[in-house]
Motif scaffolding. Structure first.
Motif, PDB file in Angstrom:
ATOM      1  N   LEU A   1       0.856  -1.181   0.000  1.00 15.97           N
ATOM      2  CA  LEU A   1       0.000   0.000   0.000  1.00 15.97           C
ATOM      3  C   LEU A   1       0.893   1.233   0.000  1.00 15.97           C
ATOM      4  O   LEU A   1       1.738   1.389   0.894  1.00 15.97           O
TER       5      LEU A   1
ATOM      6  N   THR B   1      -3.918   0.541  -9.016  1.00 17.05           N
ATOM      7  CA  THR B   1      -4.320  -0.428  -8.004  1.00 17.05           C
ATOM      8  C   THR B   1      -4.857  -1.693  -8.663  1.00 17.05           C
ATOM      9  O   THR B   1      -5.763  -1.641  -9.498  1.00 17.05           O
TER      10      THR B   1
ATOM     11  N   GLN C   1      -0.638  -7.925  -4.453  1.00 18.55           N
ATOM     12  CA  GLN C   1      -1.552  -6.785  -4.436  1.00 18.55           C
ATOM     13  C   GLN C   1      -0.778  -5.473  -4.380  1.00 18.55           C
ATOM     14  O   GLN C   1       0.118  -5.296  -3.549  1.00 18.55           O
TER      15      GLN C   1
ATOM     16  N   PRO D   1      -3.612   6.064  -8.452  1.00 21.21           N
ATOM     17  CA  PRO D   1      -4.680   5.198  -7.891  1.00 21.21           C
ATOM     18  C   PRO D   1      -5.198   4.175  -8.900  1.00 21.21           C
ATOM     19  O   PRO D   1      -5.549   3.052  -8.518  1.00 21.21           O
TER      20      PRO D   1
ATOM     21  N   ALA E   1      -7.623  -5.397 -11.894  1.00 20.85           N
ATOM     22  CA  ALA E   1      -8.284  -4.562 -10.905  1.00 20.85           C
ATOM     23  C   ALA E   1      -9.652  -5.164 -10.574  1.00 20.85           C
ATOM     24  O   ALA E   1     -10.208  -5.920 -11.378  1.00 20.85           O
TER      25      ALA E   1
ATOM     26  N   THR F   1      -1.770  -1.458  -3.987  1.00 22.69           N
ATOM     27  CA  THR F   1      -2.835  -0.508  -3.705  1.00 22.69           C
ATOM     28  C   THR F   1      -2.234   0.886  -3.618  1.00 22.69           C
ATOM     29  O   THR F   1      -1.294   1.112  -2.844  1.00 22.69           O
TER      30      THR F   1
ATOM     31  N   SER G   1      -3.125   4.774  -2.867  1.00 20.96           N
ATOM     32  CA  SER G   1      -4.125   5.682  -2.313  1.00 20.96           C
ATOM     33  C   SER G   1      -3.918   7.092  -2.850  1.00 20.96           C
ATOM     34  O   SER G   1      -2.790   7.500  -3.144  1.00 20.96           O
TER      35      SER G   1
END
Length: 120
Positions: A11, A91, A115, A88, A40, A117, A119
């Motif tokens: 993240l 992601t 994964q 973003p 996604a 991600t 933000s």
């Protein structure tokens, strides 16, 4: 049997960088073209980048061109995806792919995914 293990996801905030790593085992790495795909939520898996067996040729999706760099180290049986200036919309779950041509047909192998991600 070829196995691919991705790592390096996480993240991060928009604008940050990540480097994904795909470790290859169970075959002759230098004989495989390698690629990264991503998926996604609610979308189909899409191509991100690929690299030829020698590493001399690379290809990128327009959406990542200029921000992502794919590379490989044939001595370490590893392929990398350096991702800069993340957005973003980057992601997704990122998948490593290995492909080899056998008697006119391509065989594909996939990792389990990592994964990413981003933000805002």
């Amino acid at each position: 049997q070829v196995q691919l293990v991705e790592s390096g996801g996480g993240l991060v905030q928009a604008g940050a960088s990540l480097r994904l790593t795909c470790a290859f085992s169970g075959g002759s790495f230098s004989g495989y073209a390698m690629a990264w795909f991503r998926q996604a939520p609610g979308k189909e898996r899409e191509f991100v980048a690929s690299i030829s067996v020698s590493g001399a040729n690379t290809f990128y999706a327009d959406s990542v061109k200029g921000r992502f760099t794919i590379s490989r180290d044939n001595a370490k049986n590893t392929v990398y995806l350096q991702m800069n200036t993340l957005k973003p919309e980057d992601t997704a779950v990122y998948y490593c792919n290995a492909a080899i041509q056998v008697r006119g047909n391509y065989l594909h192998y996939w990792g389990q995914g990592t994964q990413v991600t981003v933000s805002s």
